[in-house]
Design a protein around this motif. Structure first.
Motif, PDB file in Angstrom:
ATOM      1  N   HIS A 279      -6.668  10.969  -0.448  1.00 46.36           N
ATOM      2  CA  HIS A 279      -6.269  11.569  -1.708  1.00 46.36           C
ATOM      3  C   HIS A 279      -5.027  12.451  -1.585  1.00 46.36           C
ATOM      4  CE1 HIS A 279      -9.531  10.231  -4.299  1.00 46.36           C
ATOM      5  NE2 HIS A 279     -10.319  10.369  -3.254  1.00 46.36           N
ATOM      6  N   HIS A 280      -4.306  12.341  -0.466  1.00 44.47           N
ATOM      7  CA  HIS A 280      -3.065  13.094  -0.381  1.00 44.47           C
ATOM      8  C   HIS A 280      -2.024  12.410  -1.279  1.00 44.47           C
ATOM      9  CE1 HIS A 280      -2.720  10.030   2.785  1.00 44.47           C
ATOM     10  NE2 HIS A 280      -1.421  10.065   2.543  1.00 44.47           N
ATOM     11  N   HIS A 281      -1.148  13.209  -1.859  1.00 45.10           N
ATOM     12  CA  HIS A 281      -0.227  12.683  -2.861  1.00 45.10           C
ATOM     13  C   HIS A 281       1.212  12.719  -2.359  1.00 45.10           C
ATOM     14  CE1 HIS A 281      -3.478  12.267  -5.746  1.00 45.10           C
ATOM     15  NE2 HIS A 281      -3.905  13.440  -5.334  1.00 45.10           N
ATOM     16  N   HIS A 282       2.125  12.802  -3.271  1.00 49.15           N
ATOM     17  CA  HIS A 282       3.553  12.636  -2.951  1.00 49.15           C
ATOM     18  C   HIS A 282       4.087  13.869  -2.215  1.00 49.15           C
ATOM     19  CE1 HIS A 282       3.327   9.243  -5.764  1.00 49.15           C
ATOM     20  NE2 HIS A 282       2.649  10.065  -6.528  1.00 49.15           N
TER      21      HIS A 282
ATOM     22  N   MET B 156     -12.775  -4.203   6.644  1.00 51.41           N
ATOM     23  CA  MET B 156     -13.554  -3.598   5.554  1.00 51.41           C
ATOM     24  C   MET B 156     -14.425  -2.460   6.073  1.00 51.41           C
ATOM     25  SD  MET B 156     -14.946  -6.697   3.153  1.00 51.41           S
ATOM     26  CE  MET B 156     -13.923  -8.120   2.776  1.00 51.41           C
ATOM     27  N   LEU B 157     -15.024  -2.663   7.250  1.00 50.90           N
ATOM     28  CA  LEU B 157     -15.875  -1.625   7.828  1.00 50.90           C
ATOM     29  C   LEU B 157     -15.083  -0.363   8.153  1.00 50.90           C
ATOM     30  CD1 LEU B 157     -18.133  -3.793  10.171  1.00 50.90           C
ATOM     31  CD2 LEU B 157     -18.877  -2.502   8.166  1.00 50.90           C
ATOM     32  N   SER B 158     -13.787  -0.529   8.412  1.00 55.88           N
ATOM     33  CA  SER B 158     -12.948   0.648   8.671  1.00 55.88           C
ATOM     34  C   SER B 158     -12.591   1.376   7.381  1.00 55.88           C
ATOM     35  CB  SER B 158     -11.660   0.231   9.392  1.00 55.88           C
ATOM     36  OG  SER B 158     -10.766  -0.440   8.523  1.00 55.88           O
ATOM     37  N   ALA B 159     -12.669   0.669   6.250  1.00 57.13           N
ATOM     38  CA  ALA B 159     -12.277   1.252   4.966  1.00 57.13           C
ATOM     39  C   ALA B 159     -13.472   1.685   4.127  1.00 57.13           C
ATOM     40  CB  ALA B 159     -11.434   0.255   4.173  1.00 57.13           C
ATOM     41  N   PHE B 160     -14.592   0.931   4.222  1.00 62.61           N
ATOM     42  CA  PHE B 160     -15.754   1.188   3.376  1.00 62.61           C
ATOM     43  C   PHE B 160     -16.976   1.537   4.217  1.00 62.61           C
ATOM     44  CE2 PHE B 160     -13.094  -1.890   1.085  1.00 62.61           C
ATOM     45  CZ  PHE B 160     -12.909  -1.221  -0.117  1.00 62.61           C
ATOM     46  N   LYS B 161     -17.966   2.125   3.569  1.00 61.57           N
ATOM     47  CA  LYS B 161     -19.217   2.454   4.235  1.00 61.57           C
ATOM     48  C   LYS B 161     -19.940   1.163   4.629  1.00 61.57           C
ATOM     49  CE  LYS B 161     -19.612   6.777   1.655  1.00 61.57           C
ATOM     50  NZ  LYS B 161     -20.352   7.532   0.621  1.00 61.57           N
ATOM     51  N   SER B 162     -20.607   1.201   5.766  1.00 60.31           N
ATOM     52  CA  SER B 162     -21.236   0.005   6.340  1.00 60.31           C
ATOM     53  C   SER B 162     -22.267  -0.612   5.403  1.00 60.31           C
ATOM     54  CB  SER B 162     -21.897   0.343   7.674  1.00 60.31           C
ATOM     55  OG  SER B 162     -20.955   0.861   8.584  1.00 60.31           O
ATOM     56  N   LYS B 163     -23.083   0.217   4.762  1.00 62.83           N
ATOM     57  CA  LYS B 163     -24.119  -0.289   3.861  1.00 62.83           C
ATOM     58  C   LYS B 163     -23.509  -1.054   2.700  1.00 62.83           C
ATOM     59  CE  LYS B 163     -28.155   1.220   1.187  1.00 62.83           C
ATOM     60  NZ  LYS B 163     -28.962   2.387   0.750  1.00 62.83           N
ATOM     61  N   PHE B 164     -22.389  -0.545   2.193  1.00 64.87           N
ATOM     62  CA  PHE B 164     -21.718  -1.226   1.087  1.00 64.87           C
ATOM     63  C   PHE B 164     -21.169  -2.582   1.526  1.00 64.87           C
ATOM     64  CE2 PHE B 164     -17.654  -2.242  -0.939  1.00 64.87           C
ATOM     65  CZ  PHE B 164     -18.108  -2.478  -2.235  1.00 64.87           C
ATOM     66  N   VAL B 165     -20.563  -2.644   2.714  1.00 66.33           N
ATOM     67  CA  VAL B 165     -20.022  -3.915   3.219  1.00 66.33           C
ATOM     68  C   VAL B 165     -21.141  -4.933   3.396  1.00 66.33           C
ATOM     69  CG1 VAL B 165     -18.798  -5.032   5.135  1.00 66.33           C
ATOM     70  CG2 VAL B 165     -18.077  -2.773   4.344  1.00 66.33           C
ATOM     71  N   LEU B 166     -22.308  -4.473   3.841  1.00 68.96           N
ATOM     72  CA  LEU B 166     -23.460  -5.371   3.997  1.00 68.96           C
ATOM     73  C   LEU B 166     -23.885  -5.937   2.642  1.00 68.96           C
ATOM     74  CD1 LEU B 166     -25.715  -6.656   5.667  1.00 68.96           C
ATOM     75  CD2 LEU B 166     -27.038  -4.541   5.368  1.00 68.96           C
TER      76      LEU B 166
ATOM     77  N   SER C 250       0.829  -1.207   0.000  1.00 64.28           N
ATOM     78  CA  SER C 250       0.000   0.000   0.000  1.00 64.28           C
ATOM     79  C   SER C 250       0.865   1.258   0.000  1.00 64.28           C
ATOM     80  CB  SER C 250      -0.920  -0.004   1.226  1.00 64.28           C
ATOM     81  OG  SER C 250      -1.632   1.207   1.338  1.00 64.28           O
ATOM     82  N   GLY C 251       1.934   1.248   0.799  1.00 63.60           N
ATOM     83  CA  GLY C 251       2.851   2.390   0.844  1.00 63.60           C
ATOM     84  C   GLY C 251       3.569   2.600  -0.476  1.00 63.60           C
ATOM     85  N   VAL C 252       3.980   1.510  -1.105  1.00 62.11           N
ATOM     86  CA  VAL C 252       4.647   1.597  -2.414  1.00 62.11           C
ATOM     87  C   VAL C 252       3.694   2.181  -3.454  1.00 62.11           C
ATOM     88  CG1 VAL C 252       5.622   0.246  -4.314  1.00 62.11           C
ATOM     89  CG2 VAL C 252       6.267  -0.273  -1.953  1.00 62.11           C
ATOM     90  N   ILE C 253       2.437   1.718  -3.436  1.00 65.27           N
ATOM     91  CA  ILE C 253       1.435   2.234  -4.374  1.00 65.27           C
ATOM     92  C   ILE C 253       1.243   3.733  -4.175  1.00 65.27           C
ATOM     93  CG2 ILE C 253      -1.031   2.198  -4.952  1.00 65.27           C
ATOM     94  CD1 ILE C 253      -0.980  -0.821  -4.348  1.00 65.27           C
TER      95      ILE C 253
ATOM     96  N   ILE D 151      -4.441  -2.572   0.566  1.00 67.59           N
ATOM     97  CA  ILE D 151      -4.018  -2.427  -0.834  1.00 67.59           C
ATOM     98  C   ILE D 151      -5.195  -1.941  -1.674  1.00 67.59           C
ATOM     99  CG2 ILE D 151      -3.137  -3.640  -2.869  1.00 67.59           C
ATOM    100  CD1 ILE D 151      -1.793  -5.631  -0.971  1.00 67.59           C
ATOM    101  N   THR D 152      -6.362  -2.538  -1.454  1.00 72.91           N
ATOM    102  CA  THR D 152      -7.559  -2.159  -2.212  1.00 72.91           C
ATOM    103  C   THR D 152      -7.937  -0.710  -1.952  1.00 72.91           C
ATOM    104  OG1 THR D 152      -8.369  -4.440  -2.065  1.00 72.91           O
ATOM    105  CG2 THR D 152      -9.982  -2.742  -2.627  1.00 72.91           C
ATOM    106  N   ARG D 153      -7.901  -0.322  -0.699  1.00 77.31           N
ATOM    107  CA  ARG D 153      -8.246   1.060  -0.356  1.00 77.31           C
ATOM    108  C   ARG D 153      -7.298   2.041  -1.037  1.00 77.31           C
ATOM    109  NH1 ARG D 153      -8.641   2.941   5.868  1.00 77.31           N
ATOM    110  NH2 ARG D 153      -6.441   2.364   5.852  1.00 77.31           N
ATOM    111  N   ARG D 154      -6.022   1.708  -1.072  1.00 76.81           N
ATOM    112  CA  ARG D 154      -5.056   2.604  -1.701  1.00 76.81           C
ATOM    113  C   ARG D 154      -5.247   2.674  -3.212  1.00 76.81           C
ATOM    114  NH1 ARG D 154      -3.763   6.760  -0.348  1.00 76.81           N
ATOM    115  NH2 ARG D 154      -3.679   5.814   1.728  1.00 76.81           N
ATOM    116  N   LEU D 155      -5.550   1.536  -3.839  1.00 72.64           N
ATOM    117  CA  LEU D 155      -5.797   1.532  -5.284  1.00 72.64           C
ATOM    118  C   LEU D 155      -7.009   2.389  -5.629  1.00 72.64           C
ATOM    119  CD1 LEU D 155      -5.160  -2.231  -6.167  1.00 72.64           C
ATOM    120  CD2 LEU D 155      -3.783  -0.285  -6.907  1.00 72.64           C
TER     121      LEU D 155
END
Length: 291
Positions: free
Chosen positions: A149-152, A261-271, A28-31, A72-76
């Protein structure tokens, strides 16, 4: 005695999961520091079906377990990968990679049949779900998008980017680590106080066995690199298709990665994602039973 047993299971889950979570946050850091939005745009096709297909195949290149794949998914996604492609990647990454498929091959006595069923079902499920999500959700379902969305901003040059990678990996580890610990604790408690014999006692029907094994995989929260050996121990008790359900569902959803997943995505989406994975893994395993 129960507390000691729970503590042992809790520690074993952490020891099993931590190396892959570390690998995940490093990737994730490399990405974050080395992969630009322009690079992503060149790799992921604009066509929704081709995007899902390519992301599903790319998942095979990442030897990450179901915990390590979440950061990794969250970063992508923060880099511009559409939701439907990122989720397809997340679902197949912990299953269709050489380490997991080889462990499955060995665990089931050098059986290519089980490797084919596990890899094939996970591939089909990821494709179907990715395609559904491409129509259902038009926007990103990430939490705290402003922070993603912070960058380099860690300096220029290779050394600066390496420092940024290290800093980002540390931040990501502490961000997801608390959910891993909480998930491992809940999984350990359930394994200690919920007898697996209770589940196996009701799991001898043609369809109920699939549901029971999916539930068991969720509760046990095994790492996908090791779950095949546990599944193989049930060969005398459960049917082949219910074992496939165990191997596919548990690698896509379990207690610890649900919390992550719940920490990365909205709860309704995870459901919604949980419901889709449950339905299609179950239906796919039933179809395998007729093959």
């Amino acid at each position: 005695m129960k507390f000691i047993q729970m503590n042992t299971i809790f520690i074993s889950i952490l020891i099993e999961s931590l190396p892959f979570v570390l690998l995940g946050v490093i990737i994730s850091g490399v990405i974050q520091m080395f992969i630009t939005e322009e690079m992503i745009a060149k790799v992921i096709p604009k066509n929704r079906f081709l995007a899902v297909l390519s992301a599903t195949i790319i998942g095979a290149l990442f030897p990450a377990c179901e915990c390590g794949i979440v950061p990794i998914t969250r970063r992508l996604m923060a880099k511009g990968v559409p939701l439907h492609a990122a989720i397809s990647f997340m679902l197949t990454g912990p299953i269709i990679n050489p380490i997991v498929l080889f462990s499955t091959y060995i665990a089931f006595g050098n059986s290519w049949r089980m490797v084919l069923y596990r890899g094939g079902l996970s591939f089909v499920v990821a494709l179907i779900i990715g395609f559904i999500l491409s129509y259902q959700f038009k926007d990103s379902q990430l939490r705290n998008e402003a922070h993603d969305h912070h960058h380099h901003d860690h300096g220029r040059g290779f050394i600066g980017k390496m420092k940024g990678t290290l800093q980002h990996s540390i931040d990501e580890f502490f961000s997801v680590g608390k959910f891993l610990i909480l998930g491992a604790f809940i999984a350990a408690a359930m394994q200690t106080f919920l007898k697996t014999s209770t589940l196996t006692a009701i799991g001898h029907g043609d369809y109920s066995s699939n549901i029971v094994m999916m539930a068991l995989s969720y509760i046990l929260s095994l790492c996908s690199e090791a779950d095949a050996f546990v599944a193989a121990s049930f060969q005398s008790t459960f049917s082949l298709n219910s074992l496939v359900a165990f191997l596919v569902f548990g690698a896509m959803f379990d207690i610890k990665n649900t919390l992550m997943m719940l920490s990365a995505f909205k709860s309704k989406f995870v459901l919604y994602l949980f419901i889709y994975v449950s339905i299609f893994v179950f239906l796919g395993s039933v179809v395998i039973g007729f093959l």
